[in-house]
Design a protein around this motif. Structure first.
Motif, PDB file in Angstrom:
ATOM      1  N   ASN A   1      12.507   4.346  -4.600  1.00 42.63           N
ATOM      2  CA  ASN A   1      12.940   6.064  -4.535  1.00 42.63           C
ATOM      3  C   ASN A   1      12.726   6.948  -4.119  1.00 42.63           C
ATOM      4  N   ALA A   2      11.385   6.759  -4.218  1.00 43.66           N
ATOM      5  CA  ALA A   2       9.929   7.523  -4.082  1.00 43.66           C
ATOM      6  C   ALA A   2      10.082   8.178  -2.870  1.00 43.66           C
TER       7      ALA A   2
ATOM      8  N   GLY B   1       0.787  -1.380  -0.268  1.00 47.39           N
ATOM      9  CA  GLY B   1       0.349  -0.006   0.144  1.00 47.39           C
ATOM     10  C   GLY B   1       1.673   0.903   0.346  1.00 47.39           C
ATOM     11  N   PHE B   2       2.069   1.251   0.770  1.00 46.54           N
ATOM     12  CA  PHE B   2       3.262   2.157   0.478  1.00 46.54           C
ATOM     13  C   PHE B   2       4.225   2.619  -1.428  1.00 46.54           C
ATOM     14  N   ILE B   3       3.877   1.104  -1.229  1.00 42.74           N
ATOM     15  CA  ILE B   3       5.613   0.892  -2.810  1.00 42.74           C
ATOM     16  C   ILE B   3       3.874   1.542  -3.769  1.00 42.74           C
ATOM     17  N   GLY B   4       2.890   0.789  -4.373  1.00 47.57           N
ATOM     18  CA  GLY B   4       2.279   1.103  -5.112  1.00 47.57           C
ATOM     19  C   GLY B   4       2.791   0.755  -6.530  1.00 47.57           C
TER      20      GLY B   4
ATOM     21  N   SER C   1      13.572   1.906   2.491  1.00 49.85           N
ATOM     22  CA  SER C   1      14.804   2.054   2.849  1.00 49.85           C
ATOM     23  C   SER C   1      14.036   2.995   4.396  1.00 49.85           C
ATOM     24  N   PRO C   2      14.910   1.924   5.627  1.00 53.03           N
ATOM     25  CA  PRO C   2      14.673   3.112   6.725  1.00 53.03           C
ATOM     26  C   PRO C   2      15.559   4.363   6.624  1.00 53.03           C
ATOM     27  N   SER C   3      16.281   4.910   5.298  1.00 51.30           N
ATOM     28  CA  SER C   3      17.242   6.779   5.885  1.00 51.30           C
ATOM     29  C   SER C   3      15.756   7.595   5.211  1.00 51.30           C
ATOM     30  N   SER C   4      15.042   6.299   4.594  1.00 47.92           N
ATOM     31  CA  SER C   4      13.400   7.534   3.913  1.00 47.92           C
ATOM     32  C   SER C   4      12.504   7.874   5.063  1.00 47.92           C
ATOM     33  N   LEU C   5      12.533   7.397   6.184  1.00 48.31           N
ATOM     34  CA  LEU C   5      11.739   6.847   6.839  1.00 48.31           C
ATOM     35  C   LEU C   5      11.455   9.266   7.480  1.00 48.31           C
TER      36      LEU C   5
END
Length: 256
Positions: free
Chosen positions: A129-130, A121-124, A193-197
């Protein structure tokens, strides 16, 4: 304090609070009652959505919502009958009511009939890299893509496009995405990726972050959460949201 001193101070607080002892009194204890991936997702999502007010009340209300599911939320949402919905007809937690509860169950059924994990649901079609902003906006639009969705339920699914700091959904994503060996966060989602949180910016985190000059923006909204996270990335670019433990612990436990 300078940046290195700040990093050393906050790293020590992360080590202090990112421990199994943190779990019992926090809403993260709710998904920790489950072992199946989809059960963890559903229980975690409910606990996160309910996460405003006192932690004890949040935990109690999460139990109340999940208990009719016989400790198998995934199986329940896929197979419930109309009669099984009776316990939800009188459910209420603050502004969350039976209309919201029934739509959540309807969405979960629809979604899990099509997908194995809520991560999708959060990927689509967004790719790895979104931005987190685009992921949360995508999820909001997906959640309310079913016909006749109740407009009143919008308030329970935050959306950065509506200027929300999205504290609760960012907390849920921290639980699902962050990976370490401390046993608090689950790290069961591998495609984000945890870096995108983005750091959950609740009342306590916001206050402590301002005191430490990690936030300068006057109001608390999506841009505030981004400002905080960007400053935390200077301390750890790969896992900036681990500092949520430090800021929250300082605010709640130490009244910093």
């Amino acid at each position: 304090m300078n940046q290195q001193q700040l990093k050393s101070f906050l790293d020590a607080k992360v080590a202090e609070y990112n421990q199994p002892g943190f779990i019992p009194n926090d809403p993260v204890s709710i998904p920790h009652e489950y072992s199946k991936k989809q059960d963890i997702e559903i229980a975690g999502f409910i606990a996160a959505v309910f996460a405003w007010g006192q932690r004890k009340t949040i935990i109690n209300k999460s139990h109340e919502f999940l208990s009719p599911m016989d400790h198998s939320p995934h199986d329940f949402v896929l197979h419930y009958s109309e009669g099984d919905l009776k316990p939800f007809m009188d459910f209420k937690h603050r502004t969350f009511n039976s209309t919201d509860a029934l739509y959540f169950l309807h969405f979960f059924r629809w979604f899990y009939q099509k997908h194995d994990s809520l991560e999708e649901g959060f990927i689509g079609g967004l790719g790895q890299n979104a931005s987190m902003e685009s992921r949360l906006t995508h999820f909001f639009e997906l959640f309310f893509s079913l016909p006749d969705h109740p407009l009143r339920t919008y308030k329970h699914i935050p959306n950065p496009a509506r200027k929300s700091a999205c504290k609760r959904i960012n907390m849920f994503l921290r639980w699902m995405v962050r990976q370490d060996d401390k046993g608090v966060d689950f790290g069961i989602w591998k495609r984000i990726s945890p870096s995108s949180l983005v750091c959950p910016c609740d009342l306590h985190v916001d206050r402590v972050a301002r005191k430490l000059k990690l936030i300068k923006r006057k109001q608390t909204d999506w841009q505030t959460a981004i400002e905080l996270t960007e400053n935390l990335k200077k301390l750890d670019p790969l896992d900036p949201v681990k500092y949520d433990f430090a800021l929250f612990g300082l605010g709640v436990e130490e009244k910093f």
